[in-house]
Design an enzyme around this catalytic site. Structure first.
Site, mmCIF file in Angstrom:
data_model
loop_
_atom_site.group_PDB
_atom_site.id
_atom_site.type_symbol
_atom_site.label_atom_id
_atom_site.label_comp_id
_atom_site.label_asym_id
_atom_site.label_seq_id
_atom_site.Cartn_x
_atom_site.Cartn_y
_atom_site.Cartn_z
ATOM 1 N N ASP A 1 0.938 -1.130 0.049
ATOM 2 C CA ASP A 1 -0.213 -0.156 -0.058
ATOM 3 C C ASP A 1 0.838 1.333 0.017
ATOM 4 O O ASP A 1 2.106 1.153 0.529
ATOM 5 C CB ASP A 1 -0.851 0.125 1.307
ATOM 6 C CG ASP A 1 -1.989 0.685 0.894
ATOM 7 O OD1 ASP A 1 -2.308 1.636 -0.190
ATOM 8 O OD2 ASP A 1 -3.373 0.396 1.613
ATOM 9 N N GLU B 1 -17.959 9.413 4.979
ATOM 10 C CA GLU B 1 -17.326 8.196 5.220
ATOM 11 C C GLU B 1 -16.522 7.919 4.115
ATOM 12 O O GLU B 1 -16.713 8.305 2.928
ATOM 13 C CB GLU B 1 -18.480 7.140 5.361
ATOM 14 C CG GLU B 1 -19.464 6.901 4.069
ATOM 15 C CD GLU B 1 -20.275 5.728 4.323
ATOM 16 O OE1 GLU B 1 -20.283 4.949 5.406
ATOM 17 O OE2 GLU B 1 -21.020 5.662 3.387
#
Length: 739
Positions: free
Chosen positions: A286, A490
């Site tokens: 990542d 969100e």
């Protein structure tokens, strides 16, 4: 005269046939010449008659040390002397080609989970990869080799949505490992294609492993889990994508798992992923995760040590900058050139499989043209996916479907005309989005009086206290209130700019100002109210469930979302989506967010009664299940009858409970599902091909075992709980299997 015409026709036809024959012969000759005179490859690794491994070996052997190191990051510079162009590994395709301009925007991933439709998601994946190839082909023509223009897509996200507070849960397929596995497999197969020689686009399973919040601490926390939870819940989807879908890439997570940073974990990357599961693709970190080793996890002291740990553990591509010090790490004796060569070959294989080192025209996907991008055919798939994802949570007195010639309709709510709620996160762009208001307006009769007001701000009280909107609801035959949340509230750490928790949600209820607004409408009128909710995670609405007549949960439904919502509201399509995650009543029903053990989590281990159960979703018709049995070959069969008046699709779900259910094993465990279409009044037989392994459970060591005793096998249209029945789902039926 007739003779002259016949003669003329004979000459014309004969000439045409002769010309066609010559054209065919000319084409054959041209093709033969093309193949015969095609220039020989300038470099040996461009020779397509050699095996991929031989070609990769030859290329690596031709590189200098500096050139090898340069190809280990996500941004790979060109090596002009070897004829290697620049390449950027980073691309996204969570629900359509993302962050790279025009593309079809399909419903968000969580909505794909709600479809419970493997065949549909295969078509979605195939449509996305066709657009990916078309955009790549066009990008190469203009020498656009920037980020998001390549063919290595870091999708799908198959983390388990273990806690509804996690802002990135919308990127997943829900809380169940089996559902996530099946939807993920279909998506990967569609994305990668079925050509034996080339990958259409390279998919990547992320984030490996045990990664599902909290966002604010993702760079530093250690996910401590027991082996049972690790192998029962957190790893099955990754294993399925590796072994059943041959996913090309796996992305390591930011966090530590069991003390080791995921991108530097020999246990996760070598022992499990490569050795146990047989993974043959590339592993990518990542972005900036390797720098977290020394910056936050404190498991190393220098970038060189971090690079060495990641390389030894198996990370082939560093999204970030740490691998720029690989030469220093080599000089310090932390790595060997032999190891560097091995890891480089593993990542170069992916680029070769994509056809990036072959002559133009060799790849069957080189000819996919730009007209497929956001095409009518793909928009149709997007609309179907949105339709099948919509979940009907309540429908008192069969208020829905509404009549298209309803005399007066009032639409209210901040999300009715809001394009943001169609998109979710990791989205592409299109000029053809259809908001929910657009869909409703286009569906009703031209004679219908329809009006709209936003009425309330999305996340906070109105600044202006004057209310000109709630009273209008009482003057209309029906009010449709489009409420909910968006990816502004969100999402990922830095994306959800309206979130005070860096993307997560401390509370999971509907914003209080929206709750108050709905209550105010209902206090002023007894006219029916339809509540349409947008969102990518559970929204707790216990205060509203009892006071509104109908509730639709529509997720982030993509560019055709407005049309799909209207299709369901007005009955062109019967709702058939099912919840891929449990909706709790409040966060008080949840274990601590930072605890990664599964006790008390998801439908499998939750003992308190939620607001809406996993797998739940009503229809406009009714179904009855009968004659359920499991034979000696573990083949399960059931008869399902549409006892209503509307043709509809239904998701038939099969669960088991082991002899130790609720103690050492899940209370219920989804093991299979099928989406079927049943006409009104008709009966269909549905068959599930199970096996003895279907009944496997996991012990404390993370090993699969068969429990001695009696298993209960359930079939129905939702989780076989008492709450499902109370909310209106057909009664589930069961049988037993004994070992």
């Amino acid at each position: 005269m007739k003779k002259t015409i016949r003669t003329l026709l004979f000459v014309v036809v004969t000439t045409s046939i002769f010309s066609f024959y010559n054209c065919e012969k000319k084409s054959e000759t041209t093709e033969t010449i093309t193949k015969k005179d095609r220039p020989k490859p300038k470099h040996p690794w461009e020779n397509t008659s050699l095996s991929l491994h031989k070609r990769v070996d030859t290329l690596v052997a031709s590189m200098t040390l500096e050139e090898k190191c340069s190809q280990m990051l996500d941004v790979c510079p060109p090596i002009e002397r070897l004829g290697i162009p620049e390449y950027n590994w980073w691309n996204e395709a969570l629900h359509g080609v993302a962050r790279n301009g025009r593309a079809t925007v399909f419903p968000q991933a969580i909505a794909m989970g709600a479809t419970f439709d493997e065949e549909l998601i295969l078509r979605v994946g195939n449509a996305i990869s066709s657009e990916a190839r078309a955009k790549y082909n066009e990008a190469i023509k203009i020498n656009n080799r920037s980020r998001y223009a390549g063919l290595t897509f870091w999708s799908p996200n198959v983390n388990i949505f273990r806690d509804p507070r996690w802002g990135r849960g919308q990127e997943t397929y829900g809380e169940d490992p089996y559902l996530t596995s099946r939807i993920g497999i279909s998506f990967v197969k569609g994305l990668q294609g079925d050509n034996p020689d080339y990958i259409k686009a390279a998919a990547c399973a992320k984030h490996y492993a045990v990664h599902s919040g909290p966002e604010e601490l993702r760079h530093e926390f250690d996910a401590i889990v027991n082996k049972k939870d690790l192998f029962e819940t957190y790893l099955p989807a990754f294993k399925a994508l590796v072994q059943e879908a041959n996913v090309e890439g796996v992305m390591g997570a930011y966090n530590r798992t069991l003390g080791e940073p995921c991108c530097g974990s020999p246990y996760l990357l070598q022992d499990i992923l490569r050795n146990d599961w047989g993974f043959k693709g590339y592993i990518v970190s990542d972005c900036s995760a390797i720098s977290d080793f020394h910056r936050f996890h404190k498991v190393t002291k220098t970038p060189e040590e971090s690079a060495a740990l990641a390389l030894h553990s198996g990370t082939n591509v560093n999204c970030g900058n740490v691998y720029r010090v690989l030469k220093n790490a080599l000089n310090q004796g932390l790595i060997s050139e032999e190891l560097l060569n091995k890891r480089l070959k593993e990542n170069l294989l992916t680029r070769f499989k994509l056809g990036m080192f072959d002559p133009a025209g060799s790849n069957p996907y080189d000819d996919i043209s730009a007209d497929v991008v956001d095409s009518e055919a793909h928009r149709k798939i997007a609309r179907e996916a949105a339709q099948k994802s919509i979940v009907l949570l309540k429908n008192d007195n069969n208020l829905l479907p509404l009549k298209k010639d309803t005399r007066t309709v009032y639409v209210v709510g901040p999300n009715a005309s809001n394009e943001e709620v169609l998109l979710g996160n990791y989205y592409g762009l299109t000029s053809n989005t259809q908001t929910i208001l657009d869909g409703i307006v286009s569906k009703v009769s031209p004679g219908t009086s329809i009006n709209y007001k936003s009425g309330v701000l999305p996340f906070r009280d109105n600044v202006n206290p004057i209310d000109w909107s709630t009273g209008e609801a009482g003057k209309s035959d029906v009010c449709i209130a489009v409420m909910g949340i968006s990816a502004l509230l969100e999402g990922e750490e830095g994306e959800a700019i309206a979130s005070g928790e860096k993307g997560d949600r401390t509370h999971i209820k509907l914003p209080q100002n929206q709750i108050d607004y709905i209550k105010k409408i209902k206090s002023q009128t007894d006219k029916p109210l339809v509540l349409v909710l947008t969102g990518g995670s559970p929204i707790a609405i216990p205060e509203l469930h009892d006071i509104v007549e109908s509730i639709l949960f529509v997720w982030y439904p993509g560019e055709e979302g407005g049309n799909a919502v209207a299709d369901v509201l007005f009955g062109d399509v019967a709702p058939s989506g099912k919840l891929p995650i449990t909706f709790p009543k409040s966060v008080e029903q949840l274990p601590p967010y930072h605890d990664y053990n599964m006790k008390g989590r998801t439908y499998k281990y939750m003992t308190e009664e939620p607001l809406y159960p996993f797998g739940f979703g009503l229809s406009y018709t009714s179904f009855k299940y009968q004659d359920f049995k499991v034979d000696e070959n573990y083949t399960a069969s059931v008869q399902i009858t549409n006892t209503g008046k509307i043709d509809s699709e239904e998701v038939v779900q099969l669960y088991i409970s082991s002899p130790l259910a609720g103690r050492k094993d899940p209370i219920y465990d989804l093991k299979s599902f099928k989406r079927v279409f049943v006409k009104a009044g008709e009966t269909q037989s549905v068959t599930f091909k199970l096996s003895k392994n279907t009944f496997n459970q996991f012990n404390e060591k993370g090993e699969e075992v068969i429990r001695n005793g009696t298993y209960t096998v359930y079939v129905g249209s939702a989780l076989p709980s008492e709450l499902s029945k109370t909310l209106g789902a057909p009664e589930a039926i069961n049988t037993t299997v004994t070992f």
